[in-house]
Design a protein around this motif. Structure first.
Motif, PDB file in Angstrom:
ATOM      1  N   VAL A   1       0.854  -1.179   0.000  1.00 47.54           N
ATOM      2  CA  VAL A   1       0.000   0.000   0.000  1.00 47.54           C
ATOM      3  C   VAL A   1       0.890   1.230   0.000  1.00 47.54           C
ATOM      4  O   VAL A   1       1.793   1.346   0.827  1.00 47.54           O
ATOM      5  N   ALA A   2       0.657   2.137  -0.939  1.00 49.25           N
ATOM      6  CA  ALA A   2       1.406   3.390  -0.977  1.00 49.25           C
ATOM      7  C   ALA A   2       0.796   4.357   0.024  1.00 49.25           C
ATOM      8  O   ALA A   2      -0.426   4.370   0.231  1.00 49.25           O
ATOM      9  N   ASN A   3       1.629   5.169   0.666  1.00 52.28           N
ATOM     10  CA  ASN A   3       1.186   6.179   1.621  1.00 52.28           C
ATOM     11  C   ASN A   3       1.652   7.543   1.143  1.00 52.28           C
ATOM     12  O   ASN A   3       2.849   7.750   0.953  1.00 52.28           O
ATOM     13  N   LEU A   4       0.706   8.459   0.934  1.00 53.62           N
ATOM     14  CA  LEU A   4       1.035   9.784   0.439  1.00 53.62           C
ATOM     15  C   LEU A   4       0.569  10.846   1.425  1.00 53.62           C
ATOM     16  O   LEU A   4      -0.614  10.930   1.761  1.00 53.62           O
ATOM     17  N   ALA A   5       1.510  11.650   1.884  1.00 59.16           N
ATOM     18  CA  ALA A   5       1.198  12.732   2.816  1.00 59.16           C
ATOM     19  C   ALA A   5       0.684  13.943   2.044  1.00 59.16           C
ATOM     20  O   ALA A   5       1.239  14.308   1.004  1.00 59.16           O
ATOM     21  N   VAL A   6      -0.381  14.561   2.564  1.00 58.30           N
ATOM     22  CA  VAL A   6      -0.956  15.753   1.946  1.00 58.30           C
ATOM     23  C   VAL A   6      -1.302  16.773   3.025  1.00 58.30           C
ATOM     24  O   VAL A   6      -1.474  16.425   4.185  1.00 58.30           O
ATOM     25  N   LYS A   7      -1.387  18.039   2.624  1.00 55.07           N
ATOM     26  CA  LYS A   7      -1.758  19.100   3.568  1.00 55.07           C
ATOM     27  C   LYS A   7      -3.274  19.212   3.686  1.00 55.07           C
ATOM     28  O   LYS A   7      -3.810  19.310   4.772  1.00 55.07           O
ATOM     29  N   ASP A   8      -3.945  19.231   2.550  1.00 54.84           N
ATOM     30  CA  ASP A   8      -5.397  19.427   2.508  1.00 54.84           C
ATOM     31  C   ASP A   8      -6.036  18.167   1.938  1.00 54.84           C
ATOM     32  O   ASP A   8      -5.968  17.911   0.739  1.00 54.84           O
TER      33      ASP A   8
ATOM     34  N   LYS B   1      -8.737   2.827  -4.048  1.00 54.74           N
ATOM     35  CA  LYS B   1      -8.414   1.560  -4.713  1.00 54.74           C
ATOM     36  C   LYS B   1      -7.680   1.877  -6.005  1.00 54.74           C
ATOM     37  O   LYS B   1      -8.083   2.744  -6.770  1.00 54.74           O
ATOM     38  N   SER B   2      -6.600   1.154  -6.224  1.00 51.07           N
ATOM     39  CA  SER B   2      -5.829   1.287  -7.456  1.00 51.07           C
ATOM     40  C   SER B   2      -5.445  -0.119  -7.896  1.00 51.07           C
ATOM     41  O   SER B   2      -4.513  -0.719  -7.349  1.00 51.07           O
ATOM     42  N   GLY B   3      -6.178  -0.671  -8.853  1.00 52.65           N
ATOM     43  CA  GLY B   3      -5.955  -2.057  -9.265  1.00 52.65           C
ATOM     44  C   GLY B   3      -6.264  -2.984  -8.107  1.00 52.65           C
ATOM     45  O   GLY B   3      -7.308  -2.879  -7.473  1.00 52.65           O
ATOM     46  N   ASP B   4      -5.334  -3.870  -7.788  1.00 57.72           N
ATOM     47  CA  ASP B   4      -5.503  -4.787  -6.659  1.00 57.72           C
ATOM     48  C   ASP B   4      -4.920  -4.218  -5.373  1.00 57.72           C
ATOM     49  O   ASP B   4      -4.845  -4.920  -4.367  1.00 57.72           O
ATOM     50  N   THR B   5      -4.471  -2.981  -5.406  1.00 52.30           N
ATOM     51  CA  THR B   5      -3.814  -2.378  -4.249  1.00 52.30           C
ATOM     52  C   THR B   5      -4.569  -1.143  -3.799  1.00 52.30           C
ATOM     53  O   THR B   5      -5.628  -0.817  -4.318  1.00 52.30           O
TER      54      THR B   5
ATOM     55  N   ILE C   1      -4.073   3.069  -2.112  1.00 52.09           N
ATOM     56  CA  ILE C   1      -3.238   4.229  -1.830  1.00 52.09           C
ATOM     57  C   ILE C   1      -3.863   4.933  -0.642  1.00 52.09           C
ATOM     58  O   ILE C   1      -5.035   5.318  -0.678  1.00 52.09           O
ATOM     59  N   ASN C   2      -3.089   5.060   0.432  1.00 52.45           N
ATOM     60  CA  ASN C   2      -3.522   5.808   1.609  1.00 52.45           C
ATOM     61  C   ASN C   2      -3.081   7.258   1.427  1.00 52.45           C
ATOM     62  O   ASN C   2      -1.893   7.538   1.290  1.00 52.45           O
TER      63      ASN C   2
ATOM     64  N   THR D   1      10.101   9.931  -6.685  1.00 50.10           N
ATOM     65  CA  THR D   1       8.846   9.325  -7.129  1.00 50.10           C
ATOM     66  C   THR D   1       8.238   8.502  -6.002  1.00 50.10           C
ATOM     67  O   THR D   1       8.906   7.674  -5.399  1.00 50.10           O
ATOM     68  N   ALA D   2       6.958   8.755  -5.727  1.00 48.03           N
ATOM     69  CA  ALA D   2       6.268   8.085  -4.629  1.00 48.03           C
ATOM     70  C   ALA D   2       5.400   6.917  -5.098  1.00 48.03           C
ATOM     71  O   ALA D   2       5.279   5.927  -4.395  1.00 48.03           O
ATOM     72  N   VAL D   3       4.774   7.057  -6.269  1.00 45.86           N
ATOM     73  CA  VAL D   3       3.886   6.002  -6.784  1.00 45.86           C
ATOM     74  C   VAL D   3       4.101   5.878  -8.284  1.00 45.86           C
ATOM     75  O   VAL D   3       4.221   6.885  -8.989  1.00 45.86           O
ATOM     76  N   THR D   4       4.130   4.634  -8.758  1.00 47.34           N
ATOM     77  CA  THR D   4       4.271   4.345 -10.183  1.00 47.34           C
ATOM     78  C   THR D   4       3.126   3.441 -10.618  1.00 47.34           C
ATOM     79  O   THR D   4       2.804   2.477  -9.928  1.00 47.34           O
TER      80      THR D   4
END
Length: 138
Positions: A22-29, A57-61, A63-64, A77-80
């Motif tokens: 699972v990819a984890n992406l930090a965001v402000k808003d 949901k992204s395919g079978d995975t 993204i948080n 690069t964080a997600v491909t």
């Protein structure tokens, strides 16, 4: 003998190589980011937790996307996503307002917004917080 095979199979099933990451992406808003991931990238929201985390949901995975004071500090690069038609994806994303990053990549030539080297094609773009995302040919 049978018992040892069962134990081995159970251990094998516990190995991380057999699990989706699972990819984890930090965001402000979180609201702005959620709109980007849902409306622009077309990902389906599957969960939301107290205004702090949205799962897509992204395919079978998955993204948080989560709220963090460290959002936008990653410079790699964080997600491909591996896709069949990089140019087609670029065209669709551009139509939704996505701008693409251009890098000086040894051995690659820039063709519009797509970096190419032989059969490999790749394009980079950023989310509203500056997280670097890319699409690459399968």
């Amino acid at each position: 003998m049978l018992g040892s095979q069962i134990v081995f199979q159970r251990r094998e099933n516990l190995m991380l190589s057999n699990q989706n990451a699972v990819a984890n992406l930090a965001v402000k808003d979180l609201a702005v980011a959620s709109k980007f991931y849902a409306d622009t990238l077309g990902l389906k929201q599957t969960e939301s937790q107290d205004g702090e985390l949205v799962v897509f949901k992204s395919g079978d995975t998955a993204i948080n996307v989560y709220r963090s004071k460290f959002a936008g500090t990653n410079q790699a690069t964080a997600v491909t996503w591996a896709v069949d038609d990089v140019e087609g994806e670029v065209k669709q994303l551009k139509a939704k307002g996505v701008t693409f990053e251009h890098y000086d990549m040894p051995g690659m030539k820039l063709e519009g917004d797509v970096h190419a080297s032989g059969e490999m094609k790749v394009a980079w773009f950023k989310d509203p917080d500056g997280n670097i995302l890319n699409i690459v040919s399968r």
